[in-house]
Enzyme design. Structure first.
Site, PDB file in Angstrom:
ATOM      1  N   ASP A 192      44.733  28.636  -7.656  1.00 18.00           N
ATOM      2  CA  ASP A 192      44.682  29.763  -8.580  1.00 18.00           C
ATOM      3  C   ASP A 192      43.349  30.508  -8.483  1.00 18.00           C
ATOM      4  O   ASP A 192      42.283  29.901  -8.564  1.00 18.00           O
ATOM      5  CB  ASP A 192      44.891  29.239 -10.000  1.00 18.00           C
ATOM      6  N   HIS A 193      43.442  31.815  -8.310  1.00 19.18           N
ATOM      7  CA  HIS A 193      42.260  32.690  -8.272  1.00 19.18           C
ATOM      8  C   HIS A 193      41.235  32.217  -7.229  1.00 19.18           C
ATOM      9  O   HIS A 193      40.040  32.086  -7.521  1.00 19.18           O
ATOM     10  CB  HIS A 193      41.606  32.791  -9.649  1.00 19.18           C
TER      11      HIS A 193
ATOM     12  N   GLU B 100      50.148  35.367  -3.305  1.00 17.70           N
ATOM     13  CA  GLU B 100      50.059  36.295  -4.436  1.00 17.70           C
ATOM     14  C   GLU B 100      48.724  37.006  -4.335  1.00 17.70           C
ATOM     15  O   GLU B 100      47.716  36.401  -3.955  1.00 17.70           O
ATOM     16  CB  GLU B 100      50.142  35.547  -5.768  1.00 17.70           C
TER      17      GLU B 100
ATOM     18  N   HIS C  27      49.852  37.462 -15.523  1.00 18.17           N
ATOM     19  CA  HIS C  27      48.838  36.473 -15.889  1.00 18.17           C
ATOM     20  C   HIS C  27      48.620  36.614 -17.392  1.00 18.17           C
ATOM     21  O   HIS C  27      47.772  37.367 -17.849  1.00 18.17           O
ATOM     22  CB  HIS C  27      47.552  36.703 -15.107  1.00 18.17           C
TER      23      HIS C  27
END
Length: 417
Positions: free
Chosen positions: A79-80, A176, A258
């Protein structure tokens, strides 16, 4: 590329103890006739705060899948991530949220901007895309301005994607691109231009996370104009559908929301759009599960309640420190935070009702909930004391986790209340 399922749902598990409880919510949803794929996510920042490693997320997810006999797909989200943080995630993740927010607004070389604008005359004019609330009016100057703002970020996303694909093999990667952690929302015309750039960069993006108008604060409901969000979300879905056809992007391309957790007022809007258009969705719930652990410990009473109160007291003493990294996504009025002395006098159910996100409960305190949401590293400081308490109270804590994800998230979002 690794093809994502139509509906994917990101769940966080700060301390890697609730994967089975989380998965039970997806089992319940499948039993109700809707298949949604769980995606366990944890960012580098969260790993740093709690002292965990990316492999722990995969291991917890795998153990839950085996325990419950889950025979459907599941994923682990890095994530991120950025180029400087991705390496530890490569062996254990298959879903990669590429975060290029830091490069948004940094100017791309002028010749590359001009070349992009020249390459895409179809972006200029009155664009009548199917499903839009109104045609998009886009000038050449608009395209140039968006390219100047986003082209460097898109190129960085391409660099990160190719690095990941080279390491894992493209068939093992679902990509993503995240652009939500910025100050300014992206409009539907801007999103279309960004998607054209992503296509030029040959990134097989399957989900894209734009920033929407309104406040997406951690752990509490949406703050903003619901009608405006409805227009934006529906128009963004239409833009994605057009971009798939116009630019050869993957047919599985879908919006990623998000949410920061618990944007309950948006769920009916999203559900109606998905049902009407047949679009897919990825939604992340951030740290809701950590809050359910605190709620469960409070409900358990005894040592669990005592630890929950101790964690709150420490968070209250360090409110500025814990809130600083999340300043843009929390709104806490410190005058509305109860004192540690007051909370020490509460029963377990009273403390749980202050934190549990049921807005019409007279005891619910959104400010206390937000503070605890961003204070999970207090529990990390306790180490085994905290995780042993979760194990000792596994049933009651797990029930809170499952009930929260199914009753307040999955069912309203995909079935209706």
């Amino acid at each position: 590329m690794l093809i994502l399922e139509k509906y994917t749902f990101g769940v966080g598990d700060r301390f890697a103890h609730q994967a089975a409880a989380q998965l039970r919510a997806f089992v319940q949803l499948a039993d109700a006739g809707v298949d949604v794929t769980p995606v366990w996510n944890k960012s580098n920042r969260e790993h740093t705060f709690v002292g965990s490693k990316p492999q722990s997320v995969y291991d917890a997810g795998k153990a839950a899948v085996e325990k419950l006999g889950w025979g459907k797909p599941w994923h682990v989200d890095a994530d991120h991530i950025q180029l400087k943080t991705v390496d530890p995630f490569l062996p254990c993740s298959d879903f990669f949220t590429i975060d290029v927010a830091d490069s948004i607004g940094k100017p791309a070389p002028a010749d590359e901007v001009t070349a992009f604008v020249d390459r895409h005359p179809e972006l200029v004019g009155t664009l009548k895309l199917a499903g839009l609330s109104a045609p998009l009016e886009v000038t050449r100057a608009d395209v140039q301005k968006v390219a100047e703002q986003y082209l460097l970020a898109v190129k960085e996303a391409g660099e990160i994607y190719r690095y990941i694909a080279a390491a894992k093999g493209a068939d093992n990667v679902a990509a993503e691109v995240s652009m939500d952690e910025t100050d300014t929302p992206q409009t539907p015309p801007e999103l279309l231009i960004i998607l054209a750039a992503l296509s030029d960069e040959e990134i097989p993006v399957q989900t894209i996370a734009p920033k929407f108008t309104g406040r997406f604060n951690k752990g509490v409901d949406y703050v903003g104009d619901l009608d405006q969000f409805k227009r934006e979300f529906n128009d963004d879905v239409a833009v994605l559908a057009h971009a798939v056809k116009a630019y050869g992007l993957p047919e599985t391309l879908k919006l990623s929301v998000h949410s920061g957790s618990d944007k309950f007022s948006l769920y009916p809007i999203i559900r109606e759009c998905l049902q009407r258009t047949g679009a897919g969705l990825h939604l992340k719930t951030a740290g809701t599960t950590w809050l359910e652990e605190i709620i469960g410990l409070a409900e358990a009473g005894g040592d669990g309640l005592a630890l929950a109160k101790e964690i709150y007291a420490y968070a209250l003493e360090h409110v500025e420190e814990f809130c600083a990294p999340y300043a843009s996504v929390i709104d806490i009025d410190q005058s509305k935070l109860p004192s540690a002395e007051e909370v020490n006098g509460w029963s377990g159910p009273r403390m749980a009702s202050a934190i549990r996100h049921i807005q019409d409960n007279e005891h619910f305190n959104a400010h206390m909930r937000q503070l605890l949401h961003v204070s999970f590293k207090v529990a990390a400081k306790h180490g085994a004391r905290y995780t042993d308490m979760l194990t000792a109270n596994e049933e009651i804590v797990g029930n809170e986790v499952t009930k929260n994800i199914y009753d307040r998230h999955l069912r309203p979002l995909f079935i209706g209340s």
